[in-house]
Design an enzyme around this catalytic site. Structure first.
Site, PDB file in Angstrom:
ATOM      1  CG  ASP A  16      -2.852 -13.881  -3.504  1.00 64.41           C
ATOM      2  OD1 ASP A  16      -2.776 -14.891  -2.770  1.00 64.41           O
ATOM      3  OD2 ASP A  16      -1.856 -13.170  -3.739  1.00 64.41           O
ATOM      4  N   PRO A  59      -5.350  13.667  -3.304  1.00 66.00           N
ATOM      5  CG  PRO A  59      -5.315  14.671  -5.420  1.00 66.00           C
ATOM      6  CD  PRO A  59      -5.859  14.847  -4.027  1.00 66.00           C
TER       7      PRO A  59
END
Lengths: 144, 144, 144, 144
Positions: A16, A59
């Site tokens: 970032d 999941p």
């Protein structure tokens, strides 16, 4: 318990504007690390695992991470992953991330062994983890 | 406590081969939601916030999420975010995700109000959260 | 030709250590912009479009972009998208990105209207674009 | 001209609901491949490259890709990258992606060797590519 270790190079696109890893990228790395852990134990990859066992995925239902030391682009981190518990249709995974010798992140996951709901194909449903999966982990030796 | 709500459209690229959101994408949505929460309370955006308060970011030190109901592409989810605690140089955020009226995800974060370490510019260091930040949250009214 | 415009906020997680958008993120924005363009013309979203027309997606076969002006986090960009050509089973889309009044990116795409290959369900195959799709674009008026 | 080859495993999180790679992910792979190409030629990584040559990055100004054959999760692709032209402050890269022996993607990039604008530190500006960079590519031998 069997553990799998893999090295991941931190890329420019993982970071970032502060120059450190954008933390959602770690979760993508952990997802691939859990796939690699199962592949190492079973001897075939996740794609083959879904086909052989007739599931649609594994999941996530609960995950968390403590970020102790930031990493920046150019760093190589080591992700050490293990299954910490198997239940009927769910299981827990832990990931320890090391940068050099330092513990940088501790993460845990609970995932479901999931198939299509037979009564509603648009829904996902936990199904029994086959005994040979747990057996493969019991027999597997660490890959280091 | 002041809460901010925003709607997020689940895009094709947010979803995995099982047709549901690839969970690391939720963390990217939460990161943007925390930025939106501070923007709503302060009245200016995160970019301006970093400049005005001389910090380099609000990096994550601890996060977790429980995924109760999966979402798939085309769904619109609502993310409701609030600061649950301010400390000297860190703070906690919670996110509640709703799909229609159903609670779909509960997530929490602990972040640091971070500047450059004055003794080593390559390092990040917690700094005091300015009193006007906490005051802005106390004064803010929900945006709904 | 019908065009759709949408505003996108550049988030922290879209940007790289140089502080500007990591360019693969633009392609994710363009993918969502093409979905939004079809939704605006047809009056229902991409998920519904796939179901109604029995296709599995509109995969990319050729794309390119010229990046004229960088954007950074906190910027709001406007993406203006239009179909520039329809063929039997493929079509072209252009995206123009504006930051304030300045043209920042020019991009183009060629995509296929794709179904499962009837002779091999694991393969993807171009299928005829239904006439009502092209008709919807001819009738649609700009959303501004 | 010197070429670098690297294998990339297609992960679950790289793929979309159609079960194939979400194409923006390829651009992230290409960005890492260009970094790997320079690292292979120079003998040190991109992080070190930015520091040694005092640049802030090698931002993209023009890119394009033709997607000939889709890849799905579990596939391993090989990305072969080379610099096809060096100019004063910009250069071109090509990427050829192979799945097994088949050419799956052809991509090209034009990037700028970029520093901070000395007259406005918030702006990016092309700077001269140092002669030793081009010399390193001329001397380098393929890594296969």
């Amino acid at each position: 318990m069997f553990a799998n270790r893999r090295d991941v190079m931190i890329e420019w696109g993982d970071c970032d504007p502060a120059g450190i890893v954008f933390y959602p990228r770690y979760f993508a790395m952990f997802d691939a690390s859990t796939a690699a852990l199962f592949a190492a134990a079973l001897g075939f990859n996740k794609s083959e695992m879904l086909t052989r066992f007739g599931i649609i995925g594994i999941p996530m239902v609960d995950t968390g991470a403590k970020f102790l030391v930031p990493s920046k682009f150019g760093d190589v981190i080591t992700i050490e992953s293990r299954v910490t518990a198997f239940r009927r249709s769910s299981f827990d995974v832990s990931h320890h991330v090391y940068r050099a010798e330092t513990l940088a992140i501790e993460a845990h996951e609970t995932r479901v062994w999931a198939g299509r709901d037979p009564e509603d194909a648009s829904r996902i449903k936990g199904v029994n983890i086959p005994p040979q999966v747990q057996a493969a982990f019991a027999k597997a030796h660490p890959v280091t």
